[in-house]
Design an enzyme around this catalytic site. Sequence first.
Site, PDB file in Angstrom:
ATOM      1  N   HIS A 113     -88.296  44.926  23.306  1.00  0.00           N
ATOM      2  CA  HIS A 113     -87.014  45.600  23.154  1.00  0.00           C
ATOM      3  C   HIS A 113     -87.063  46.999  23.752  1.00  0.00           C
ATOM      4  O   HIS A 113     -88.141  47.525  24.017  1.00  0.00           O
ATOM      5  CB  HIS A 113     -86.645  45.713  21.668  1.00  0.00           C
ATOM      6  CG  HIS A 113     -87.630  46.538  20.914  1.00  0.00           C
ATOM      7  ND1 HIS A 113     -88.848  46.042  20.485  1.00  0.00           N
ATOM      8  CD2 HIS A 113     -87.608  47.840  20.530  1.00  0.00           C
ATOM      9  CE1 HIS A 113     -89.527  46.999  19.870  1.00  0.00           C
ATOM     10  NE2 HIS A 113     -88.791  48.105  19.889  1.00  0.00           N
ATOM     11  N   HIS A 133     -87.763  52.235  27.286  1.00  0.00           N
ATOM     12  CA  HIS A 133     -88.832  51.429  27.871  1.00  0.00           C
ATOM     13  C   HIS A 133     -89.054  50.164  27.044  1.00  0.00           C
ATOM     14  O   HIS A 133     -88.596  50.086  25.898  1.00  0.00           O
ATOM     15  CB  HIS A 133     -90.127  52.233  27.933  1.00  0.00           C
ATOM     16  CG  HIS A 133     -90.675  52.553  26.573  1.00  0.00           C
ATOM     17  ND1 HIS A 133     -90.205  53.602  25.813  1.00  0.00           N
ATOM     18  CD2 HIS A 133     -91.616  51.939  25.818  1.00  0.00           C
ATOM     19  CE1 HIS A 133     -90.851  53.627  24.649  1.00  0.00           C
ATOM     20  NE2 HIS A 133     -91.709  52.617  24.621  1.00  0.00           N
TER      21      HIS A 133
END
Length: 170
Positions: free
Chosen positions: A34, A116
């Site tokens: 995620h 990220h």
Amino acid sequence: MQIGLVIFPSRTVQDFANSWRKRLDPRYSAIQPHLTLRAGLQISEEELAVITTQLEQAAATQPPFSIRYDRASTFYPVSQVIYLALEDPQPVIALREALCTGHLAETSTPYVYTPHVTLGQELSPDELHDVHASIRQSAIDFTDRVDRVHLLYQTANGSWTAYQSFLLRG
């Protein structure tokens, strides 16, 4: 109740990330790959109702957008994390700023927000550099459409699961 707000990438990106995470990320089994928009936050049941209403209203004003993952990077020497980086993180940063207000606002963080997808964490410096060199040999070029965000909650066993998803409809 512990909550968080995330973007789940496409299955292609998740499969790539998990090919590394299964051996490099001790949190592999606790949450799927995620992009974190709002890290864990302890709230009450009453706050949950306010937050879901706030997210529904804010998501309705935000348009869907595309993101491109173009490389692996690290947070070394600040932390032993290796991750999939975005070519242009600004759309995710703008979405975070639009959604993380009110009860979801972060007043102070020990780091600069960098969207990220984690590939590995809690690595030794030598392992981090070896893995980074190996991943850099992979062709990283993934494009995703971001059209929803997910409010997660942490279960009693420490894993994270979706509570509610919010479509970006702006």
